[in-house]
Design a protein around this motif. Structure first.
Motif, PDB file in Angstrom:
ATOM      1  N   GLY A  71       1.426   3.475  15.407  1.00  0.00           N
ATOM      2  CA  GLY A  71       1.752   4.165  14.162  1.00  0.00           C
ATOM      3  C   GLY A  71       2.730   3.429  13.278  1.00  0.00           C
ATOM      4  O   GLY A  71       3.226   2.353  13.595  1.00  0.00           O
ATOM      5  N   LEU A  72       2.993   4.021  12.122  1.00  0.00           N
ATOM      6  CA  LEU A  72       3.953   3.494  11.169  1.00  0.00           C
ATOM      7  C   LEU A  72       5.303   4.159  11.385  1.00  0.00           C
ATOM      8  O   LEU A  72       5.386   5.290  11.851  1.00  0.00           O
ATOM      9  CB  LEU A  72       3.464   3.750   9.743  1.00  0.00           C
ATOM     10  N   ALA A 104      -2.949  -6.977   2.801  1.00  0.00           N
ATOM     11  CA  ALA A 104      -2.879  -6.268   4.077  1.00  0.00           C
ATOM     12  C   ALA A 104      -1.557  -5.531   4.179  1.00  0.00           C
ATOM     13  O   ALA A 104      -0.537  -5.950   3.629  1.00  0.00           O
ATOM     14  CB  ALA A 104      -3.032  -7.238   5.241  1.00  0.00           C
ATOM     15  N   MET A 105      -1.589  -4.432   4.929  1.00  0.00           N
ATOM     16  CA  MET A 105      -0.410  -3.603   5.154  1.00  0.00           C
ATOM     17  C   MET A 105      -0.233  -3.399   6.649  1.00  0.00           C
ATOM     18  O   MET A 105      -1.156  -2.941   7.315  1.00  0.00           O
ATOM     19  CB  MET A 105      -0.585  -2.246   4.455  1.00  0.00           C
ATOM     20  N   HIS A 150       6.760   3.798   4.525  1.00  0.00           N
ATOM     21  CA  HIS A 150       6.167   2.524   4.924  1.00  0.00           C
ATOM     22  C   HIS A 150       4.638   2.543   4.826  1.00  0.00           C
ATOM     23  O   HIS A 150       4.005   1.493   4.896  1.00  0.00           O
ATOM     24  CB  HIS A 150       6.586   2.155   6.351  1.00  0.00           C
ATOM     25  N   GLY A 151       4.073   3.732   4.691  1.00  0.00           N
ATOM     26  CA  GLY A 151       2.639   3.809   4.443  1.00  0.00           C
ATOM     27  C   GLY A 151       2.310   3.865   2.966  1.00  0.00           C
ATOM     28  O   GLY A 151       1.374   3.210   2.505  1.00  0.00           O
ATOM     29  N   LEU A 152       3.104   4.621   2.189  1.00  0.00           N
ATOM     30  CA  LEU A 152       2.807   4.824   0.776  1.00  0.00           C
ATOM     31  C   LEU A 152       3.158   3.605  -0.078  1.00  0.00           C
ATOM     32  O   LEU A 152       2.379   3.222  -0.963  1.00  0.00           O
ATOM     33  CB  LEU A 152       3.550   6.057   0.260  1.00  0.00           C
ATOM     34  N   GLN A 153       4.331   3.024   0.169  1.00  0.00           N
ATOM     35  CA  GLN A 153       4.748   1.908  -0.673  1.00  0.00           C
ATOM     36  C   GLN A 153       3.781   0.720  -0.611  1.00  0.00           C
ATOM     37  O   GLN A 153       3.399   0.169  -1.657  1.00  0.00           O
ATOM     38  CB  GLN A 153       6.170   1.462  -0.303  1.00  0.00           C
ATOM     39  N   PRO A 154       3.340   0.289   0.564  1.00  0.00           N
ATOM     40  CA  PRO A 154       2.354  -0.795   0.583  1.00  0.00           C
ATOM     41  C   PRO A 154       1.044  -0.437  -0.112  1.00  0.00           C
ATOM     42  O   PRO A 154       0.389  -1.313  -0.690  1.00  0.00           O
ATOM     43  CB  PRO A 154       2.142  -1.042   2.080  1.00  0.00           C
ATOM     44  N   TRP A 173       3.743  -5.850   3.978  1.00  0.00           N
ATOM     45  CA  TRP A 173       2.675  -6.087   3.009  1.00  0.00           C
ATOM     46  C   TRP A 173       2.590  -7.587   2.745  1.00  0.00           C
ATOM     47  O   TRP A 173       3.617  -8.266   2.673  1.00  0.00           O
ATOM     48  CB  TRP A 173       2.973  -5.354   1.703  1.00  0.00           C
ATOM     49  N   PHE A 174       1.384  -8.097   2.635  1.00  0.00           N
ATOM     50  CA  PHE A 174       1.237  -9.480   2.185  1.00  0.00           C
ATOM     51  C   PHE A 174      -0.041  -9.653   1.386  1.00  0.00           C
ATOM     52  O   PHE A 174      -1.003  -8.884   1.541  1.00  0.00           O
ATOM     53  CB  PHE A 174       1.304 -10.482   3.359  1.00  0.00           C
TER      54      PHE A 174
END
Length: 272
Positions: free
Chosen positions: A30-31, A60-61, A36-40, A80-81
């Motif tokens: 999990g995150l 990718a996140m 950390h899920g929404l911002q990426p 994120w990249f």
């Protein structure tokens, strides 16, 4: 430390591929939190370099990034990249489970890390690698992958910091108007206060170099709706103006007819 990678064809038979190196580690399910899920996601939607088509860029996140051909199980997991010049799909047909540098052959162009309590030292390169252990995150990004741009965002202070690779070493990136510029991609990265997924706060998002926001799908839909409403209002106003002009013309005609009748009663021919 610069790596000279063998070609993907040389390695395909001997080393694990994307399918052997999944993005999720069972020991870290999990995150860490919702942000950390929404911002990426927001970064993903707004990462639209004008000179790269959607089919030639990959984002990718929280995906495992495998970077060392000599230690194929070593990885880092950026929040994120973004990569340009690589197919959106793995080998042009499949979605990726991981990003395996010895197969892809192209390093990320930009990485964004979101600070969490306890990760500051690692994110800012203040930890030291241990003998026989994987290199630090900073070493991987700077020395091995040589990622041109590295950004760190602290959501608790809303502070954005950036680093640019210069002569093989990261140098602090001077922010202008609160934005970090990536001219090679025609983009800048900055803060925006607004509502995303029902949350109002300072968000990190990609923008154009002039600071213009790159619209999210829902923003584009809302703009299209507003434009349609505006066009409808303009059409209705034009109709009203046309009707008003017709009414004024009719009144003017009636006035002219009354005046002509008055002149005739006075023995004057209005046509002369």
């Amino acid at each position: 430390m610069t790596m000279h990678l063998p070609t993907p064809i040389q390695l395909r038979q001997d080393l694990p591929t994307m399918y052997d190196l999944p993005s999720e580690n069972p020991e870290e399910p999990g995150l860490p939190d919702e942000f950390h899920g929404l911002q990426p996601q927001l970064l993903q939607f707004t990462f639209q370099p004008p000179n790269w088509s959607e089919t030639r860029r990959f984002v990718a996140m929280d995906m495992n990034l495998y970077y060392d051909v000599n230690h194929p199980l070593w990885y880092k997991r950026p929040d994120w990249f973004g990569v340009v010049g690589v197919s959106r799909l793995y080998e042009e047909w499949d979605s990726r489970l991981s990003y395996v540098i010895w197969q892809e052959g192209i390093s990320p162009f930009v990485i964004v890390e979101l600070l969490s309590p306890g990760t500051e030292d690692e994110d800012f390169g203040e930890t030291e690698s241990q003998p026989g252990k994987p290199p630090t995150k900073w070493q991987v990004y700077e020395e091995i992958l040589q990622v041109p741009y590295y950004f760190i965002f602290d959501r608790y202070t809303d502070r954005l910091q950036g680093f640019h690779l210069v002569n093989g070493r990261y140098q602090p990136l001077n922010l202008r108007d609160g934005r970090g510029f990536v001219p090679e991609l025609g983009l800048s990265l900055g803060l925006w206060r607004g509502i995303y997924q029902g949350l109002t706060r300072q968000w990190l998002r990609w923008m154009k170099l002039n600071g213009e926001r790159i619209a999210l799908p829902q923003e584009e839909a809302e703009e299209a709706k507003q434009e349609a409403q505006s066009a409808k209002q303009e059409t209705e106003l034009a109709k009203q103006e046309t009707q008003s002009a017709k009414q004024e013309a009719e009144l003017a005609k009636q006035r002219a007819e009354r005046l002509a009748e008055q002149l005739r009663q006075m023995g004057i021919d209005p046509e002369i």
